[in-house]
Design a protein around this motif. Structure first.
Motif, PDB file in Angstrom:
ATOM      1  N   UNK A   1       9.659   0.473 -12.085  1.00 38.89           N
ATOM      2  CA  UNK A   1       9.617  -1.134 -11.648  1.00 38.89           C
ATOM      3  C   UNK A   1       8.524  -1.414 -12.227  1.00 38.89           C
ATOM      4  N   UNK A   2       8.818  -2.975 -12.849  1.00 36.30           N
ATOM      5  CA  UNK A   2       7.412  -3.647 -13.139  1.00 36.30           C
ATOM      6  C   UNK A   2       6.349  -3.396 -12.254  1.00 36.30           C
ATOM      7  N   UNK A   3       4.900  -3.079 -13.082  1.00 37.33           N
ATOM      8  CA  UNK A   3       4.097  -3.525 -12.272  1.00 37.33           C
ATOM      9  C   UNK A   3       3.996  -4.382 -11.002  1.00 37.33           C
ATOM     10  N   UNK A   4       4.304  -5.442 -11.805  1.00 32.74           N
ATOM     11  CA  UNK A   4       4.450  -6.843 -10.803  1.00 32.74           C
ATOM     12  C   UNK A   4       4.608  -6.909  -9.320  1.00 32.74           C
TER      13      UNK A   4
ATOM     14  N   UNK B   1       0.809  -1.405   0.024  1.00 38.91           N
ATOM     15  CA  UNK B   1      -0.142   0.021  -0.600  1.00 38.91           C
ATOM     16  C   UNK B   1       1.161   1.439  -0.102  1.00 38.91           C
ATOM     17  N   UNK B   2       1.773   1.350   0.517  1.00 39.71           N
ATOM     18  CA  UNK B   2       2.176   2.511   1.186  1.00 39.71           C
ATOM     19  C   UNK B   2       3.711   2.512  -0.493  1.00 39.71           C
ATOM     20  N   UNK B   3       3.909   1.513  -1.205  1.00 37.84           N
ATOM     21  CA  UNK B   3       4.566   1.621  -2.297  1.00 37.84           C
ATOM     22  C   UNK B   3       3.906   2.286  -3.619  1.00 37.84           C
ATOM     23  N   UNK B   4       2.717   1.779  -3.449  1.00 36.36           N
ATOM     24  CA  UNK B   4       1.858   2.524  -4.168  1.00 36.36           C
ATOM     25  C   UNK B   4       1.086   4.086  -4.110  1.00 36.36           C
ATOM     26  N   UNK B   5       1.115   3.872  -3.503  1.00 37.97           N
ATOM     27  CA  UNK B   5       0.168   5.333  -2.766  1.00 37.97           C
ATOM     28  C   UNK B   5       2.064   6.244  -3.039  1.00 37.97           C
ATOM     29  N   UNK B   6       3.333   6.201  -3.249  1.00 40.53           N
ATOM     30  CA  UNK B   6       3.789   6.895  -2.801  1.00 40.53           C
ATOM     31  C   UNK B   6       4.570   6.161  -5.246  1.00 40.53           C
ATOM     32  N   UNK B   7       3.818   5.803  -5.527  1.00 43.59           N
ATOM     33  CA  UNK B   7       5.105   5.095  -6.360  1.00 43.59           C
ATOM     34  C   UNK B   7       5.090   6.532  -7.834  1.00 43.59           C
ATOM     35  N   UNK B   8       4.452   7.422  -8.298  1.00 39.77           N
ATOM     36  CA  UNK B   8       4.410   8.468  -8.920  1.00 39.77           C
ATOM     37  C   UNK B   8       6.151   9.552  -7.852  1.00 39.77           C
TER      38      UNK B   8
END
Length: 181
Positions: A40-43, A24-31
């Motif tokens: 990183x690859x979507x996986x 969740x932390x990674x997704x929130x801060x992806x950009x």
């Protein structure tokens, strides 16, 4: 399990059960994080991949080559970032690298500086390291401030060190010696 306690935050070795919160932390801060980090690859942004990365870091910890911590807010126990001591080398070097990322919504609150200081203390006192190094983009003023507040000094510029967003990017090399901490 290793627990490092500060005033604003505490650091705990990430466990497999943390894979959901980390994802969740990674997704929130992806950009936000992609500005200074390789893509990183979507996986990468999935619980199974993060669980496997945590497992790998636990194996590395058993071999005393890497320590990956979650940064948790002391009052809420919410995961606000992560920090690692990695690429640990023994004699004749006795050195390692530090790397960290803080949730974009939590920057400027002192978590990163405190976390870096906690990991430096752990590296010097518990791991017996002599030198800790960090790379930082010259464009990342916030991270430069964190490293300098934590006592690291700029030692030089590494030309075209990392390939980020289709461009080879320069990075500063920062370091601190045990005697100067």
């Amino acid at each position: 399990m290793i627990l490092l306690e500060g005033k604003k935050c505490y650091l705990r070795i990430l466990k497999e059960e943390d894979a959901g919160a980390l994802t969740e932390l990674l997704i929130r801060n992806k950009f936000y994080w992609s500005i200074y980090e390789p893509k990183h690859h979507n996986s990468y942004y999935t619980v199974p991949v993060q669980r496997e990365k945590i497992r790998e870091s636990l194996y590395q910890m058993r071999d005393k080559r890497e320590y990956s911590f979650g940064i948790f807010d002391s009052s809420t126990s919410i995961l606000v970032g992560h920090i690692s001591m990695y690429s640990i080398k023994r004699l004749p070097f006795q050195s390692g690298f530090i790397g960290y990322s803080i949730d974009e919504q939590q920057i400027g609150k002192g978590y990163a500086t405190e976390a870096v200081k906690l990991v430096l203390k752990f590296a010097f006192k518990d791991l017996g390291l002599h030198r800790i190094e960090a790379y930082v983009s010259p464009k990342n003023a916030g991270s430069i401030r964190v490293l300098e507040k934590a006592g690291l000094q700029r030692e030089g510029l590494l030309k075209e060190l990392l390939y980020i967003n289709g461009v080879w990017e320069d990075h500063y090399m920062y370091a601190v010696l045990e005697k100067d901490f």
